[in-house]
Design an enzyme around this catalytic site. Structure first.
Site, PDB file in Angstrom:
ATOM      1  N   HIS A   1       0.841  -1.195   0.000  1.00 42.91           N
ATOM      2  CA  HIS A   1       0.000   0.000   0.000  1.00 42.91           C
ATOM      3  C   HIS A   1       0.878   1.247   0.000  1.00 42.91           C
ATOM      4  O   HIS A   1       2.083   1.177   0.257  1.00 42.91           O
ATOM      5  CB  HIS A   1      -0.947   0.030   1.208  1.00 42.91           C
ATOM      6  CG  HIS A   1      -0.320  -0.309   2.529  1.00 42.91           C
ATOM      7  ND1 HIS A   1       0.468   0.565   3.228  1.00 42.91           N
ATOM      8  CD2 HIS A   1      -0.362  -1.449   3.269  1.00 42.91           C
ATOM      9  CE1 HIS A   1       0.877   0.001   4.350  1.00 42.91           C
ATOM     10  NE2 HIS A   1       0.398  -1.239   4.402  1.00 42.91           N
TER      11      HIS A   1
HETATM   12  P1  TYD Z   1      -2.274  -3.970   7.062  1.00 44.38           P
HETATM   13  O1  TYD Z   1      -2.323  -2.537   6.638  1.00 44.38           O
HETATM   14  O2  TYD Z   1      -2.737  -5.006   6.086  1.00 44.38           O
HETATM   15  O3  TYD Z   1      -0.804  -4.324   7.568  1.00 44.38           O
HETATM   16  P2  TYD Z   1       0.529  -4.199   6.712  1.00 44.38           P
HETATM   17  O4  TYD Z   1       0.930  -2.754   6.776  1.00 44.38           O
HETATM   18  O5  TYD Z   1       1.495  -5.086   7.355  1.00 44.38           O
HETATM   19  O6  TYD Z   1       0.197  -4.637   5.338  1.00 44.38           O
HETATM   20  O7  TYD Z   1      -3.095  -4.099   8.408  1.00 44.38           O
HETATM   21  C1  TYD Z   1      -3.546  -5.359   8.884  1.00 44.38           C
HETATM   22  C2  TYD Z   1      -4.844  -5.124   9.637  1.00 44.38           C
HETATM   23  O8  TYD Z   1      -4.587  -4.352  10.806  1.00 44.38           O
HETATM   24  C3  TYD Z   1      -5.875  -4.370   8.810  1.00 44.38           C
HETATM   25  O9  TYD Z   1      -7.133  -4.971   9.066  1.00 44.38           O
HETATM   26  C4  TYD Z   1      -5.856  -2.989   9.394  1.00 44.38           C
HETATM   27  C5  TYD Z   1      -5.447  -3.203  10.823  1.00 44.38           C
HETATM   28  N1  TYD Z   1      -4.695  -2.071  11.416  1.00 44.38           N
HETATM   29  C6  TYD Z   1      -5.239  -1.399  12.489  1.00 44.38           C
HETATM   30  O10 TYD Z   1      -6.349  -1.714  12.970  1.00 44.38           O
HETATM   31  N2  TYD Z   1      -4.550  -0.364  13.054  1.00 44.38           N
HETATM   32  C7  TYD Z   1      -3.330   0.004  12.576  1.00 44.38           C
HETATM   33  O11 TYD Z   1      -2.706   0.962  13.110  1.00 44.38           O
HETATM   34  C8  TYD Z   1      -2.764  -0.704  11.448  1.00 44.38           C
HETATM   35  C9  TYD Z   1      -1.435  -0.336  10.895  1.00 44.38           C
HETATM   36  C10 TYD Z   1      -3.492  -1.745  10.914  1.00 44.38           C
END
Ligand code: TYD
Length: 135
Positions: free
Chosen positions: A52
């Site tokens: 992302h």
């Molecule tokens: P995701 O953005 O997929 O993690 P990465 O950056 O490793 O790809 O996030 C995983 C899950 O966690 C998604 O459902 C969103 C949630 N999340 C939160 O609830 N709070 C946060 O601060 C973050 C970073 C993610």
């Protein structure tokens, strides 16, 4: 718009004595005010995290333990950076696509973020990301 040239390594000052190292993240070390800290752990080696970009969030990513690789991409150029030092962070400004892979066993990936969590400021579709940059 930011490019991968705006992604850079940040040295975190450390204090060493015979008892070990102590690293300190103070205001001037990170180029933004920290609003949130989160971390990834118990990540299977074959996992790819990230995938992302952010409209608002700036981040600094630190390998607190172990190692992993961060691929940063500005839509034109990609750069792969290995992080394996607890006193070194990777600064990623807004609008840079990132993926994190090759996690070692026991790796802990700490992320310092400039914003509260807000799914609306994520860009999670690479085609949408490219379209926003280049129309
Ligand atoms: P995701 O953005 O997929 O993690 P990465 O950056 O490793 O790809 O996030 C995983 C899950 O966690 C998604 O459902 C969103 C949630 N999340 C939160 O609830 N709070 C946060 O601060 C973050 C970073 C993610």
């Amino acid at each position: 718009m930011n490019t991968v040239d705006n992604v850079n390594l940040v040295d975190i000052p450390k204090v060493h004595d015979e008892r070990g190292f102590l690293a300190v993240i103070e205001k001037d070390v990170i180029p933004f005010a920290i609003k949130r800290v989160y971390y990834l752990y118990d990540v299977p080696t074959e996992s790819s995290r990230g995938g992302h970009a952010h409209k608002e969030q700036q981040s600094v990513i630190i390998a607190l333990s172990g190692s992993f690789e961060v691929v940063v991409d500005d839509g034109k150029t990609k750069k792969r950076v290995m992080l394996n030092k607890p006193n070194q962070g990777l600064y990623i400004p807004t609008h840079i696509w990132r993926e994190i892979d090759n996690f070692s066993s026991g790796a802990v990936c700490l992320v310092l973020a400039s914003t509260a969590y807000d799914e609306a400021e994520y860009i999670r579709d690479y085609r949408v990301y490219k379209n926003q940059l280049f129309g």
